[in-house]
Design an enzyme around this catalytic site. Structure first.
Site, mmCIF file in Angstrom:
data_model
loop_
_atom_site.group_PDB
_atom_site.id
_atom_site.type_symbol
_atom_site.label_atom_id
_atom_site.label_comp_id
_atom_site.label_asym_id
_atom_site.label_seq_id
_atom_site.Cartn_x
_atom_site.Cartn_y
_atom_site.Cartn_z
ATOM 1 N N HIS A 236 1.604 11.110 -4.358
ATOM 2 C CA HIS A 236 1.128 10.681 -4.570
ATOM 3 C C HIS A 236 0.162 12.009 -5.615
ATOM 4 C CE1 HIS A 236 -3.140 8.570 -4.943
ATOM 5 N NE2 HIS A 236 -3.258 9.655 -5.218
ATOM 6 N N HIS B 166 -9.424 -4.038 -3.562
ATOM 7 C CA HIS B 166 -10.639 -3.402 -3.354
ATOM 8 C C HIS B 166 -11.861 -5.249 -3.221
ATOM 9 C CE1 HIS B 166 -10.057 0.941 -2.573
ATOM 10 N NE2 HIS B 166 -9.463 0.566 -3.820
ATOM 11 N N ASP C 231 0.965 -0.472 -8.320
ATOM 12 C CA ASP C 231 -0.025 0.136 -7.375
ATOM 13 C C ASP C 231 -0.875 -0.839 -7.640
ATOM 14 O OD1 ASP C 231 -1.494 1.943 -7.139
ATOM 15 O OD2 ASP C 231 -2.115 3.408 -7.607
ATOM 16 N N ARG D 247 -3.026 -3.822 2.386
ATOM 17 C CA ARG D 247 -4.606 -3.594 3.577
ATOM 18 C C ARG D 247 -4.192 -4.465 4.820
ATOM 19 N NH1 ARG D 247 -5.620 0.380 -0.160
ATOM 20 N NH2 ARG D 247 -6.026 -0.420 -2.020
ATOM 21 N N HIS E 27 5.322 -0.256 -5.353
ATOM 22 C CA HIS E 27 4.044 0.572 -4.849
ATOM 23 C C HIS E 27 2.629 -0.667 -4.783
ATOM 24 C CE1 HIS E 27 1.381 4.066 -5.572
ATOM 25 N NE2 HIS E 27 0.863 3.722 -5.001
HETATM 26 ZN ZN LIG Z 1 -0.595 7.255 -5.125
#
Ligand SMILES: [Zn+2]
Length: 420
Positions: free
Chosen positions: A176, A306, A302, A63, A59
């Site tokens: 999700h 950012h 995950d 980007r 996971h």
């Molecule tokens: Zn997710």
């Protein structure tokens, strides 16, 4: 190609269930039997280090394409290798979304990277939730799993159709699991900080209802069903019950959900905002118990990069998500091995054989004859998390300033060494 003898290294191989000190011999990128003549190879004193099959993270968000200021495939792969990973499953919530064969091929064909990318692809066209994507073509192009990660596939009929088709393709569907209408505008679980700052609460039911729905569709379709980033005690209980009935349901635990509770968020800091949010203390306890008893068979980061600017204005303005590739090994070792007494073999399994089994791929192993996918870990030198030293382009970690007990010092992927 790597050729070396790692002398007296502690080798952990979950496939063999073994934890023993021996020489690890790699010649021309292949793992050799212990009796292989190796005096001509460079000898590296690895006493005190751990060697394990390279870690897998099912996971990650790179980007790429869409937001190169936050992460690219190149920077994300460098972060993964630095963190001890050799295989990563990239998520398709890029811009454009990963619902085409071209997108899948672009991920796979980038072969100049220090890790192997195994792309997932969208469940629905454009990740919009309305129409099942061309799963057959996406699988043929190389997609290892299907997910609309970032959003739940909320329409039961669409999800059921996708699961029937994914089952025929022998691919898992990863969800999700958050019901959007129940999550509303929530950003944090109920806790003193939420009250103090007036932050909208994200109720646990938003996840638990979705997990129950996914388990029901799993029972109907027989599709391998994977619940991403579990954060609630009731989700763990539901998965435990489903697995006891023999359903092919798996769940992943992320380092941040295992290590941090909502009650411990220190301030209105966007680096603690993720989706689903950090659970309460009882949830963290249940997640750890779920890992220990084998209900949750894998860890996954995950990793969600950012930019600093987007994360620096508190909970309400920040996007969801935190990075994890470069801290995951140390954080999970600290909370699961040191604090919970998890065996090192089981801990390695949750980063290797657990993820590979989910994807239906051969189990990572240190067995002679295999191409070398190996990580070397140093447990003797605790290190401080300084985000400015990350290979990732992003800095959004809740673990800044933590001292971590383990670090990857070398990653060998498909026989090639990446010095960390
Ligand atoms: Zn997710």
């Amino acid at each position: 190609m790597t050729s070396a003898v790692f002398r007296h290294v502690r080798q952990i191989d979950p496939v063999a269930g073994s934890d023993r000190v021996a020489d690890l011999i790699i010649r021309d990128g292949m793992i050799q039997p212990p009796e292989a003549w190796a005096r001509d190879l460079p000898q590296i004193d690895a006493e005190g280090l751990i060697a394990a099959p390279g870690f897998w993270d099912v996971h990650v968000h790179f980007r790429d394409p869409g937001n190169p200021a936050a992460e690219t495939r190149r920077s994300g792969a460098a972060a993964a290798a630095a963190g001890g990973f050799t295989h990563v499953v990239t998520m398709p919530n890029t811009v454009p979304a990963g619902d085409s064969e071209e997108w899948v091929r672009e991920q796979i064909e980038d072969t100049q990277l220090p890790v192997k990318i195994l792309p997932s692809a969208c469940v629905t066209r454009g990740r919009k939730g309305g129409e099942v994507a061309d799963l057959e073509r996406l699988a043929a192009a190389g997609a290892v799993a299907f997910t609309d990660d970032g959003s739940m596939v909320a329409d039961d009929r669409v999800m059921a159709e996708a699961m029937r088709r994914a089952r025929r393709l022998n691919r898992p569907v990863m969800d999700h699991a958050v019901v959007p209408s129940l999550a509303g505008a929530g950003v944090i679980r109920a806790c003193p900080l939420a009250e103090q700052c007036g932050l909208p609460v994200f109720p646990p039911e938003a996840e638990v209802e979705a997990v129950r729905r996914d388990i029901r569709l799993c029972a109907e379709t027989g599709c391998a069903t994977h619940i991403q980033h579990i954060s609630c005690a009731a989700s763990v209980a539901a998965i435990r019950e489903a697995r006891a009935k023999g359903l092919p349901v798996t769940g992943e635990a992320s380092p941040h959900h295992l290590a941090l509770a909502a009650e411990e968020i220190p301030a209105d800091d966007g680096n603690f905002r993720m989706n689903p949010p950090l659970g309460n203390r009882a949830d963290v306890r249940a997640l750890r118990d779920g890992v220990l008893d084998g209900t949750l068979t894998l860890f996954a980061t995950d990793h969600a990069p950012h930019t600093v600017a987007s994360k620096s204005n508190g909970f309400l303005k920040a996007p969801f998500g935190v990075i994890g590739l470069e801290t995951a090994v140390g954080v999970t070792w600290r909370v699961m091995v040191e604090e919970e007494g998890m065996s090192v073999v089981q801990w390695v399994a949750a980063w290797t054989t657990g993820p590979a089994a989910l994807l239906g791929l051969p189990a990572p192993s240190l067995a002679p004859g295999r191409v070398a996918d190996v990580v070397l870990l140093d447990t003797r030198h605790p290190w401080l998390v300084v985000p400015d030293r990350f290979r990732s382009l992003s800095r959004d970690t809740p673990f800044a300033g933590w001292e971590l007990p383990v670090k990857a010092v070398k990653t060998v992927c498909e026989g090639m060494t990446c010095e960390v």
